[in-house]
Design a protein around this motif. Structure first.
Motif, PDB file in Angstrom:
ATOM      1  N   ILE A  22      15.709  -2.319  -4.498  1.00  0.00           N
ATOM      2  CA  ILE A  22      15.913  -0.882  -4.233  1.00  0.00           C
ATOM      3  C   ILE A  22      16.733  -0.684  -2.961  1.00  0.00           C
ATOM      4  CG2 ILE A  22      14.778   1.330  -3.740  1.00  0.00           C
ATOM      5  CD1 ILE A  22      12.301   0.322  -5.175  1.00  0.00           C
ATOM      6  N   VAL A  23      16.356  -1.433  -1.908  1.00  0.00           N
ATOM      7  CA  VAL A  23      17.064  -1.263  -0.625  1.00  0.00           C
ATOM      8  C   VAL A  23      18.506  -1.770  -0.758  1.00  0.00           C
ATOM      9  CG1 VAL A  23      17.111  -1.909   1.828  1.00  0.00           C
ATOM     10  CG2 VAL A  23      14.939  -1.347   0.737  1.00  0.00           C
ATOM     11  N   ARG A  52      22.056   1.917   3.693  1.00  0.00           N
ATOM     12  CA  ARG A  52      21.005   1.748   4.708  1.00  0.00           C
ATOM     13  C   ARG A  52      21.282   2.529   5.985  1.00  0.00           C
ATOM     14  NH1 ARG A  52      19.309  -4.114   5.922  1.00  0.00           N
ATOM     15  NH2 ARG A  52      17.301  -3.248   6.547  1.00  0.00           N
ATOM     16  N   TYR A  53      22.029   3.562   5.920  1.00  0.00           N
ATOM     17  CA  TYR A  53      22.282   4.413   7.084  1.00  0.00           C
ATOM     18  C   TYR A  53      22.752   3.555   8.270  1.00  0.00           C
ATOM     19  CZ  TYR A  53      19.459   7.224   3.965  1.00  0.00           C
ATOM     20  OH  TYR A  53      18.977   7.840   2.859  1.00  0.00           O
ATOM     21  N   HIS A  54      22.179   3.782   9.464  1.00  0.00           N
ATOM     22  CA  HIS A  54      22.607   3.039  10.646  1.00  0.00           C
ATOM     23  C   HIS A  54      21.966   1.652  10.718  1.00  0.00           C
ATOM     24  CE1 HIS A  54      18.882   5.079  11.436  1.00  0.00           C
ATOM     25  NE2 HIS A  54      18.628   4.192  12.370  1.00  0.00           N
ATOM     26  N   GLU A  84      23.425  -3.274   9.527  1.00  0.00           N
ATOM     27  CA  GLU A  84      23.598  -4.616  10.110  1.00  0.00           C
ATOM     28  C   GLU A  84      22.269  -5.365  10.223  1.00  0.00           C
ATOM     29  OE1 GLU A  84      26.726  -5.532  10.876  1.00  0.00           O
ATOM     30  OE2 GLU A  84      27.224  -3.575  10.028  1.00  0.00           O
ATOM     31  N   ASN A  85      21.180  -4.640  10.137  1.00  0.00           N
ATOM     32  CA  ASN A  85      19.876  -5.235  10.403  1.00  0.00           C
ATOM     33  C   ASN A  85      19.420  -6.119   9.253  1.00  0.00           C
ATOM     34  OD1 ASN A  85      17.323  -5.628  11.508  1.00  0.00           O
ATOM     35  ND2 ASN A  85      17.364  -3.569  12.402  1.00  0.00           N
ATOM     36  N   VAL A  86      18.978  -7.363   9.569  1.00  0.00           N
ATOM     37  CA  VAL A  86      18.539  -8.248   8.490  1.00  0.00           C
ATOM     38  C   VAL A  86      17.070  -8.030   8.127  1.00  0.00           C
ATOM     39  CG1 VAL A  86      20.232 -10.081   8.827  1.00  0.00           C
ATOM     40  CG2 VAL A  86      18.114 -10.082  10.174  1.00  0.00           C
ATOM     41  N   ARG A 143      10.890 -14.432   4.172  1.00  0.00           N
ATOM     42  CA  ARG A 143      12.210 -14.365   3.526  1.00  0.00           C
ATOM     43  C   ARG A 143      12.136 -13.483   2.294  1.00  0.00           C
ATOM     44  NH1 ARG A 143      13.190 -20.196   3.652  1.00  0.00           N
ATOM     45  NH2 ARG A 143      13.609 -20.538   5.838  1.00  0.00           N
ATOM     46  N   PRO A 144      12.643 -12.262   2.340  1.00  0.00           N
ATOM     47  CA  PRO A 144      13.300 -11.618   3.456  1.00  0.00           C
ATOM     48  C   PRO A 144      12.292 -11.249   4.545  1.00  0.00           C
ATOM     49  CG  PRO A 144      12.981 -10.035   1.700  1.00  0.00           C
ATOM     50  CD  PRO A 144      12.504 -11.351   1.185  1.00  0.00           C
ATOM     51  N   LEU A 145      12.794 -11.117   5.767  1.00  0.00           N
ATOM     52  CA  LEU A 145      11.913 -10.730   6.865  1.00  0.00           C
ATOM     53  C   LEU A 145      11.543  -9.254   6.682  1.00  0.00           C
ATOM     54  CD1 LEU A 145      10.568 -11.681   9.443  1.00  0.00           C
ATOM     55  CD2 LEU A 145      12.668 -11.127  10.691  1.00  0.00           C
ATOM     56  N   MET A 146      10.264  -9.031   6.393  1.00  0.00           N
ATOM     57  CA  MET A 146       9.870  -7.662   6.051  1.00  0.00           C
ATOM     58  C   MET A 146       8.635  -7.228   6.833  1.00  0.00           C
ATOM     59  SD  MET A 146       9.374  -6.098   2.231  1.00  0.00           S
ATOM     60  CE  MET A 146      11.019  -6.461   1.653  1.00  0.00           C
ATOM     61  N   PHE A 147       8.721  -6.016   7.377  1.00  0.00           N
ATOM     62  CA  PHE A 147       7.603  -5.442   8.128  1.00  0.00           C
ATOM     63  C   PHE A 147       7.149  -4.147   7.458  1.00  0.00           C
ATOM     64  CE2 PHE A 147      10.038  -7.949  11.095  1.00  0.00           C
ATOM     65  CZ  PHE A 147       9.065  -8.596  11.852  1.00  0.00           C
TER      66      PHE A 147
END
Ligand SMILES: Nc1nc2c(ncn2[C@@H]2O[C@H](COP(=O)(O)OP(=O)(O)OP(=O)(O)O)[C@@H](O)[C@H]2O)c(=O)[nH]1
Length: 333
Positions: A128-129, A134-136, A139-141, A194-198
Motif C-alpha cells: 500500500i505504501v 509518501r509526501y515529504h 527518502e526515508n527507509v 526488514r522492512p524497518l517498520m515502527f
C-alpha cells in the motif's frame, strides 16, 4: 431488574422480532473525552506513512468511528478486522463486498491471540505504501504506521502479535480486557526489521455520537464501552434476543436449561441458581424483617456476557441485519 415489561415475556409466536430500543440514552454510554485522543493522533500524522484501523470482526459494518476517515483519511489505510475467532464469517465475501462499496479496498481478518493471518499485514502495508505518494517522507527507509480504532478491539494485541511474528519478542503494548487500557499515543514500537517498520499505538476513540441504539448495544456487547454504563441486565437481554434470533442455542446446554427461552428474567434466574449466585435481601413484613434469598441477577448477567465474549456460546455476526439488508437491496435490483 430494570428491564422493560416487553422484554420480560417470551413472544408467543416464536422469538422476539425486535428489541425494545426506546428509553435508552445512548449518549450517556459513551464518554465525551475522546476528542483529545483524536487531536493527538492528528498531530502525529506527519510522521505516519499508513494507518492500520483495527475493528471488531463481529461488527464489521457498524460502529467504526467516522471521524477517523474525516480526520486521518489523508493517509493510506488498512482495515484489520480482529477477533475473527469470535465471529461467524460464513458471509465473509459479502462483508468484503460491502466494505469495498464504502471505499475500503484493503481488509485483513485476524486473530491476535493465535497470531492468525498476522503475517499478511506487513507485506500488505509495504504494497500500500509502495503504491502511494509518501509526501515529504519519500527518502526515508523506515515505515511508520499508526494503529487506530475504537476501544478494546485489539490494537495493542496486534502490535504484540506483529512483534512475536517478526521479531520473535513479546509484549511492548499493554493489553486489557476492559476498554480504555491504552491512555496516550505512545512512542514508536518496532515491529519488523526488514522492512524497518515502527508502529504508534493510540488510545481507543469512539465516535462522539452513535447512530442508533442498536449500534450502541452491539458495541457494548463487544466490550467497547464499560458494561455498567449501559446496564448489564439490558445487555444480557439484548444478548439473549440476538442469540435466539440467530438460532444460537448453546446457552441452553451451557447453563443446563430445559429449553431455549426469550424471557431474560427466567434465564438470568436459572443462571444465578445454577452458579449459586444468590443474595440475601431483607424484606420488611408485618411481623418484622425477614431474610429472603434472591437470585443475583447482575452477577448472572455478568457471567452470561463473559461466557458470550469468550466465544463459548459460538461465533456470531452482529451485523447480520445489515448484511441481509444489502442482500434484499441487491435482489431488488
Ligand atoms: N478472542 C480474541 N480476543 C482478542 C483478540 N485480540 C485481542 N483480544 C482481547 O481483547 C482485549 C482487548 O485487547 P487490547 O489489545 O487491549 O485492545 P485495545 O484496542 O488496545 O484496547 P484500548 O487500549 O482499550 O483501546 C484483550 O482481552 C485481548 O486479549 C483476538 O483476536 N481474539
Amino acid at each position: 431488574m430494570r428491564l422493560f415489561p416487553r422484554a420480560l415475556s417470551a413472544s408467543v409466536a416464536g422469538w422476539r422480532q425486535s428489541f425494545p430500543l426506546h428509553g435508552h440514552n445512548v449518549a450517556r454510554w459513551f464518554p465525551g473525552h475522546m476528542a483529545k485522543g483524536l487531536k493527538k493522533m492528528k498531530s502525529s500524522l506527519k510522521l505516519v506513512d499508513c494507518i492500520i484501523e483495527v475493528h471488531d470482526c463481529r461488527i464489521p459494518l457498524s460502529g467504526r468511528n467516522p471521524l477517523f476517515q474525516e480526520t486521518l483519511g489523508v493517509r493510506p489505510h488498512l482495515l484489520v478486522l480482529n477477533k475473527m475467532d469470535l465471529a461467524d464469517l460464513t458471509e465473509q465475501q459479502k462483508i468484503i463486498q460491502h466494505l469495498e462499496g464504502e471505499g475500503l479496498k484493503n481488509t485483513i481478518f485476524t486473530n491476535c491471540v493465535k497470531d492468525e493471518n498476522i503475517k499478511q499485514i506487513i507485506p500488505k502495508i509495504t504494497e500500500i505504501v509502495g503504491s502511494s505518494y509518501r509526501y515529504h517522507r519519500a527518502e526515508n527507509v523506515e515505515y511508520c504506521i499508526m494503529v487506530i480504532g475504537i476501544p478494546n478491539v485489539g490494537k495493542s494485541s496486534l502490535i504484540n502479535s506483529l512483534r512475536r511474528q517478526h521479531l520473535k519478542i513479546g509484549k511492548a503494548a499493554r493489553v486489557g480486557g476492559e476498554p480504555g487500557i491504552t491512555r496516550a499515543v505512545t512512542s514508536r514500537i518496532q515491529v519488523s526489521e526488514r522492512p524497518l517498520m515502527f508502529l504508534l499505538d493510540t488510545p481507543g476513540v469512539l465516535a462522539p455520537r452513535i447512530g442508533s441504539v442498536e449500534t450502541g448495544l452491539k458495541l457494548a456487547l463487544c466490550g467497547t464501552v464499560l458494561d455498567h454504563l449501559v446496564g448489564e441486565e439490558t445487555m444480557a437481554d439484548y444478548l439473549l434476543y440476538t442469540l435466539n434470533q440467530h438460532q444460537m442455542f448453546k446457552y441452553v446446554q451451557h447453563y443446563g436449561l430445559h429449553d431455549a427461552s426469550d424471557d431474560i428474567e427466567f434465564v438470568l434466574k436459572s443462571i444465578a441458581v445454577r452458579l449459586g449466585k444468590t443474595q440475601k435481601v431483607k424484606v420488611l413484613t408485618g411481623t418484622g424483617d425477614v431474610n429472603v434469598v434472591q437470585p443475583n441477577y447482575s452477577a448472572a448477567a455478568r457471567d452470561f456476557l463473559r461466557t458470550f465474549r469468550s466465544g463459548l456460546l459460538g461465533p456470531v455476526m452482529l451485523d447480520r441485519d445489515i448484511l441481509q439488508g444489502c442482500l434484499s437491496a441487491n435482489m431488488d435490483l
